[in-house]
Design an enzyme around this catalytic site. Structure first.
Site, PDB file in Angstrom:
ATOM      1  N   GLY A  11      35.293  38.025  30.595  1.00 55.85           N
ATOM      2  CA  GLY A  11      33.870  37.960  30.500  1.00 55.85           C
ATOM      3  C   GLY A  11      33.150  36.602  30.191  1.00 55.85           C
ATOM      4  CB  SER A  12      34.571  33.032  30.208  1.00 53.84           C
ATOM      5  OG  SER A  12      35.051  32.812  31.426  1.00 53.84           O
ATOM      6  CG  ASN A  13      32.954  33.142  35.255  1.00 58.58           C
ATOM      7  OD1 ASN A  13      32.150  32.089  35.739  1.00 58.58           O
ATOM      8  ND2 ASN A  13      34.144  33.186  35.616  1.00 58.58           N
ATOM      9  NE  ARG A  61      38.848  50.869  45.836  1.00 60.99           N
ATOM     10  CZ  ARG A  61      39.986  50.800  46.490  1.00 60.99           C
ATOM     11  NH1 ARG A  61      40.463  51.176  47.713  1.00 60.99           N
ATOM     12  NH2 ARG A  61      41.133  50.259  45.719  1.00 60.99           N
ATOM     13  NE  ARG A  87      38.947  51.072  40.901  1.00 65.73           N
ATOM     14  CZ  ARG A  87      38.753  52.326  40.810  1.00 65.73           C
ATOM     15  NH1 ARG A  87      37.849  52.645  39.937  1.00 65.73           N
ATOM     16  NH2 ARG A  87      39.394  53.210  41.559  1.00 65.73           N
ATOM     17  CG  HIS A 105      38.245  33.624  44.747  1.00 65.78           C
ATOM     18  ND1 HIS A 105      39.043  34.326  44.416  1.00 65.78           N
ATOM     19  CD2 HIS A 105      39.222  32.549  45.536  1.00 65.78           C
ATOM     20  CE1 HIS A 105      40.259  34.308  44.855  1.00 65.78           C
ATOM     21  NE2 HIS A 105      40.275  33.323  45.494  1.00 65.78           N
ATOM     22  CB  VAL A 140      39.665  41.030  49.053  1.00 65.85           C
ATOM     23  CG1 VAL A 140      40.760  40.299  49.482  1.00 65.85           C
ATOM     24  CG2 VAL A 140      39.474  40.835  47.573  1.00 65.85           C
ATOM     25  CG  ASP A 141      38.541  36.883  46.975  1.00 64.27           C
ATOM     26  OD1 ASP A 141      37.637  37.137  46.314  1.00 64.27           O
ATOM     27  OD2 ASP A 141      39.902  36.773  46.605  1.00 64.27           O
TER      28      ASP A 141
HETATM   29  C1  GRF Z   1      37.566  33.881  36.801  1.00 66.06           C
HETATM   30  O1  GRF Z   1      38.511  32.784  37.097  1.00 66.06           O
HETATM   31  C2  GRF Z   1      36.985  34.312  38.009  1.00 66.06           C
HETATM   32  O2  GRF Z   1      36.743  33.163  39.061  1.00 66.06           O
HETATM   33  C3  GRF Z   1      37.679  35.397  38.733  1.00 66.06           C
HETATM   34  O3  GRF Z   1      38.318  35.910  37.529  1.00 66.06           O
HETATM   35  C4  GRF Z   1      38.076  35.145  36.430  1.00 66.06           C
HETATM   36  C5  GRF Z   1      37.232  36.017  35.469  1.00 66.06           C
HETATM   37  O4  GRF Z   1      37.063  35.281  34.379  1.00 66.06           O
HETATM   38  N1  GRF Z   1      37.189  36.159  39.532  1.00 66.06           N
HETATM   39  P1  GRF Z   1      36.120  35.748  33.160  1.00 66.06           P
HETATM   40  O5  GRF Z   1      36.397  37.265  33.040  1.00 66.06           O
HETATM   41  O6  GRF Z   1      34.833  35.502  33.466  1.00 66.06           O
HETATM   42  O7  GRF Z   1      36.280  34.985  31.915  1.00 66.06           O
END
Ligand code: GRF
Length: 219
Positions: A11-13, A61, A87, A105, A140-141
């Protein structure tokens, strides 16, 4: 704009978005965090920020999609941010939320989609890596690219060092991209995103850089 954030882990983002939303001028707020794992460390970040969070684990899902859809609509979510959500989303869900789901991503898409993007970049021997925020499509992506950040690959990088460098860029890029969407500046035109009022940088980065470029200019 009311945001929902989907997480699976660290969850750092999510934290970067929480901190961006704390600024009064930021045009978005997080209304709901959903995790598909009860042990996601990001849940504690939501709790610490006083943001409602729910866990939707142990579901198929389609069950996950139905429950998430109901909760997100109930919370009045207008834009859904995938932030380390590991997921695959139900394709019906993605279509129902078309142009209202974004993902981050850790590569310069369309290079290196899928798992272990940083490892893929090191294996390919690229000189630059980076990260991408894009609107989500069922495959995906994939999906229209909103913003990208580029970071150099350094000699001797391993997956952990490169991932750390990219992650620092992610934490700047995601709030910026969400801001562009929330301000209505990021519009999809013919399958690509046009940004109103912002420019691309005018400089090229070289890697390797000739020695004279590594010397700071006088003054
Ligand atoms: C990040 O590198 C993001 O780009 C990818 O998964 C990772 C998640 O990191 N989709 P965090 O959980 O946000 O720390």
């Amino acid at each position: 704009m009311r945001l929902g954030v989907l997480i699976s882990g660290r969850g750092s983002n999510l934290q970067a978005l929480i901190e961006a939303c704390a600024a009064p001028a930021y045009p978005a707020e997080i209304a709901l965090v959903i995790s598909n794992r009860a042990d996601a460390a990001g849940l504690a970040r939501a709790a610490a920020a006083g943001i409602p969070a729910s866990v939707l684990s142990d579901r198929s899902r389609s069950e996950f999609a139905a429950a998430a859809d109901a909760q997100l609509r109930g919370a009045g979510v207008e834009l859904l941010c995938l932030a380390g959500f590991m997921r695959l989303l139900d394709s019906g869900f993605v279509e129902a939320w078309r142009d209202r789901v974004v993902n981050i991503h850790p590569s310069l898409l369309p290079a290196f989609p899928g798992l272990h993007a940083q490892r893929q970049a090191l294996t390919a021997g690229v000189r630059f890596a980076g990260c991408t925020v894009h609107f989500v499509r069922p495959q995906v992506d994939t999906g229209p690219i909103i913003a990208q950040a580029v970071v150099p690959v350094h000699p001797g990088d391993d997956e952990e060092r490169l991932s750390r460098r990219i992650l620092a860029a992610e934490h700047r890029l995601y709030p910026l991209a969400v801001r562009l969407v929330a301000e209505g500046r990021a519009r999809i035109v013919a399958g690509k995103v046009e940004i109103d009022g912002w420019r691309a940088p005018s400089v090229a980065a070289l890697n390797p850089s000739p020695p004279d470029l590594l010397v700071s200019p006088p003054g």
